[in-house]
Design an enzyme around this catalytic site. Structure first.
Site, mmCIF file in Angstrom:
data_model
loop_
_atom_site.group_PDB
_atom_site.id
_atom_site.type_symbol
_atom_site.label_atom_id
_atom_site.label_comp_id
_atom_site.label_asym_id
_atom_site.label_seq_id
_atom_site.Cartn_x
_atom_site.Cartn_y
_atom_site.Cartn_z
ATOM 1 N N TYR A 1 -2.013 0.114 10.900
ATOM 2 C CA TYR A 1 -1.989 -0.323 9.490
ATOM 3 C C TYR A 1 -0.681 0.073 8.814
ATOM 4 O O TYR A 1 -0.058 -0.748 8.131
ATOM 5 C CB TYR A 1 -3.190 0.285 8.753
ATOM 6 C CG TYR A 1 -3.331 -0.178 7.317
ATOM 7 C CD1 TYR A 1 -3.501 -1.533 7.008
ATOM 8 C CD2 TYR A 1 -3.324 0.732 6.260
ATOM 9 C CE1 TYR A 1 -3.642 -1.964 5.685
ATOM 10 C CE2 TYR A 1 -3.473 0.310 4.935
ATOM 11 C CZ TYR A 1 -3.634 -1.046 4.654
ATOM 12 O OH TYR A 1 -3.775 -1.456 3.347
ATOM 13 N N SER B 1 0.863 -1.194 0.000
ATOM 14 C CA SER B 1 0.000 0.000 0.000
ATOM 15 C C SER B 1 0.897 1.242 0.000
ATOM 16 O O SER B 1 2.095 1.140 0.321
ATOM 17 C CB SER B 1 -0.823 0.004 1.280
ATOM 18 O OG SER B 1 -1.476 1.237 1.484
HETATM 19 P P1 NAP Z 1 -11.102 -6.590 0.572
HETATM 20 O O1 NAP Z 1 -12.140 -6.492 -0.505
HETATM 21 O O2 NAP Z 1 -11.544 -6.465 1.998
HETATM 22 O O3 NAP Z 1 -10.313 -7.966 0.360
HETATM 23 C C1 NAP Z 1 -9.498 -8.525 1.356
HETATM 24 C C2 NAP Z 1 -9.307 -10.001 1.061
HETATM 25 O O4 NAP Z 1 -8.437 -10.553 2.045
HETATM 26 C C3 NAP Z 1 -10.610 -10.789 1.113
HETATM 27 O O5 NAP Z 1 -10.649 -11.704 0.034
HETATM 28 C C4 NAP Z 1 -10.511 -11.538 2.433
HETATM 29 O O6 NAP Z 1 -11.171 -12.793 2.318
HETATM 30 C C5 NAP Z 1 -9.023 -11.753 2.547
HETATM 31 N N1 NAP Z 1 -8.589 -12.016 3.913
HETATM 32 C C6 NAP Z 1 -8.723 -11.227 5.007
HETATM 33 N N2 NAP Z 1 -8.255 -11.869 6.093
HETATM 34 C C7 NAP Z 1 -7.800 -13.085 5.664
HETATM 35 C C8 NAP Z 1 -7.232 -14.207 6.312
HETATM 36 N N3 NAP Z 1 -7.012 -14.217 7.629
HETATM 37 N N4 NAP Z 1 -6.896 -15.282 5.559
HETATM 38 C C9 NAP Z 1 -7.108 -15.291 4.220
HETATM 39 N N5 NAP Z 1 -7.676 -14.260 3.552
HETATM 40 C C10 NAP Z 1 -8.019 -13.182 4.274
HETATM 41 O O7 NAP Z 1 -9.987 -5.474 0.377
HETATM 42 P P2 NAP Z 1 -8.935 -5.156 -0.806
HETATM 43 O O8 NAP Z 1 -8.883 -3.699 -0.917
HETATM 44 O O9 NAP Z 1 -9.218 -5.976 -2.007
HETATM 45 O O10 NAP Z 1 -7.586 -5.628 -0.099
HETATM 46 C C11 NAP Z 1 -6.610 -6.459 -0.722
HETATM 47 C C12 NAP Z 1 -5.216 -5.995 -0.310
HETATM 48 O O11 NAP Z 1 -4.993 -4.673 -0.827
HETATM 49 C C13 NAP Z 1 -4.983 -5.895 1.197
HETATM 50 O O12 NAP Z 1 -3.698 -6.371 1.493
HETATM 51 C C14 NAP Z 1 -5.062 -4.386 1.465
HETATM 52 O O13 NAP Z 1 -4.342 -4.025 2.617
HETATM 53 C C15 NAP Z 1 -4.455 -3.858 0.190
HETATM 54 N N6 NAP Z 1 -4.741 -2.448 -0.124
HETATM 55 C C16 NAP Z 1 -6.038 -2.003 -0.230
HETATM 56 C C17 NAP Z 1 -6.270 -0.657 -0.524
HETATM 57 C C18 NAP Z 1 -7.671 -0.090 -0.619
HETATM 58 O O14 NAP Z 1 -7.818 1.163 -0.577
HETATM 59 N N7 NAP Z 1 -8.710 -0.904 -0.788
HETATM 60 C C19 NAP Z 1 -5.200 0.211 -0.718
HETATM 61 C C20 NAP Z 1 -3.901 -0.284 -0.628
HETATM 62 C C21 NAP Z 1 -3.691 -1.624 -0.333
HETATM 63 P P3 NAP Z 1 -11.982 -13.574 3.476
HETATM 64 O O15 NAP Z 1 -12.620 -12.522 4.353
HETATM 65 O O16 NAP Z 1 -12.956 -14.404 2.689
HETATM 66 O O17 NAP Z 1 -10.962 -14.392 4.178
#
Ligand code: NAP
Length: 247
Positions: free
Chosen positions: A148, A135
């Protein structure tokens, strides 16, 4: 099974992970989807001809079972460390240790466990690739976000260390550093409070999960001698973690 190799994606049940699964399947890779919500994974996997397996990256035994259940596939192997997220937004003086533990277990130790377990296979494939979704929080800090930002800094340090430790072996390392992306991220961060989550994206056109997945597909589809080290991407209206232009 596909000639273009196999991609293992953690957190493939929603957001960036789901879009990446779809993108890499369209690029001709066989995709293995891991996350806790197996019903969602199975629905996506059946659409793209992938394999759905339960995975909780915070549990050593779940990671071991996931790795043991992986199909034995020939050819190149890609691991996308995407599972992660944020919980809460509190100043250090009232930090919630359970939130910190969740963030460090999921983003940092989760990435460590899965990567460590798969490194022998990545090397043996002769053409391995580890993509880690960190991120802008991996290189910036912001008020109330230390749980975070510290976790993402640590996840980034772990990933970048591997780039050096594996030098000379056939594994590439790519770090993806997105700014604001509209996914379930804010809903999880604010414990299901949809109004608070929606406010994060008000007056701005955020990135979509597809935008981020496109960069991952780009990095993964370069020839094996090309290592895309880092890709930072943000909405046009976002200059930094704390500075955005809202209409
Ligand atoms: P999201 O829609 O909430 O997706 C998060 C994913 O992680 C879900 O598929 C969830 O699946 C999985 N997850 C959470 N805890 C887990 C665990 N203990 N074991 C296995 N899977 C787990 O959010 P996203 O934005 O796509 O996030 C994906 C990545 O991008 C993350 O690393 C986040 O920090 C990063 N990111 C996001 C943003 C943003 O603004 N959205 C910005 C920068 C970076 P289950 O709940 O089904 O396990």
């Amino acid at each position: 099974m596909n000639d273009n190799g196999t991609a293992i994606i953690s957190g493939a049940s929603s957001g960036i992970g789901e879009a990446t699964a779809r993108g890499l399947a369209a690029a001709g890779l066989h995709v293995v989807l891991g996350a806790r919500r197996l019903d969602r994974l199975e629905a996506i996997a059946s659409e793209i001809g992938g394999t759905a397996l339960p995975l909780d990256v915070t549990s050593p035994s779940s990671v071991a079972e996931f790795v043991a259940a992986l199909p034995a596939t020939p050819g190149r192997l890609v691991l996308v460390n995407n599972a992660g997220g944020a919980r809460g937004l509190e100043p250090v003086e009232s930090a919630d240790e359970d939130h910190w533990r969740w963030m460090w277990e999921t983003n940092v130790l989760g990435t460590l466990r899965l990567t460590k377990s798969l490194l022998p296979r990545l090397v043996d494939s002769g053409d391995g690739h580890v993509v880690t979704v960190t991120s802008v929080a991996a290189f910036e800090t912001y008020d109330n976000g230390s749980g975070y930002t510290s976790a993402k800094h640590a996840q980034s340090a772990l990933h970048r260390t591997l780039r050096g430790e594996l030098l000379g072996r056939p594994v590439r390392f790519t770090e993806i550093l997105p700014g604001m992306v509209e996914t379930e991220f804010s809903l999880v961060r604010f414990d299901g409070d949809a109004a608070r989550a929606d406010a994060v994206y008000q007056g701005i056109t955020p990135l979509t999960a597809q935008d981020v997945a496109d960069t991952i597909v780009y990095a993964v589809t370069r020839p094996p001698h090309v290592n895309i080290d880092q890709i930072v991407l943000k909405p046009r209206a976002q200059a930094s973690a704390t500075r955005a232009h809202r209409e």
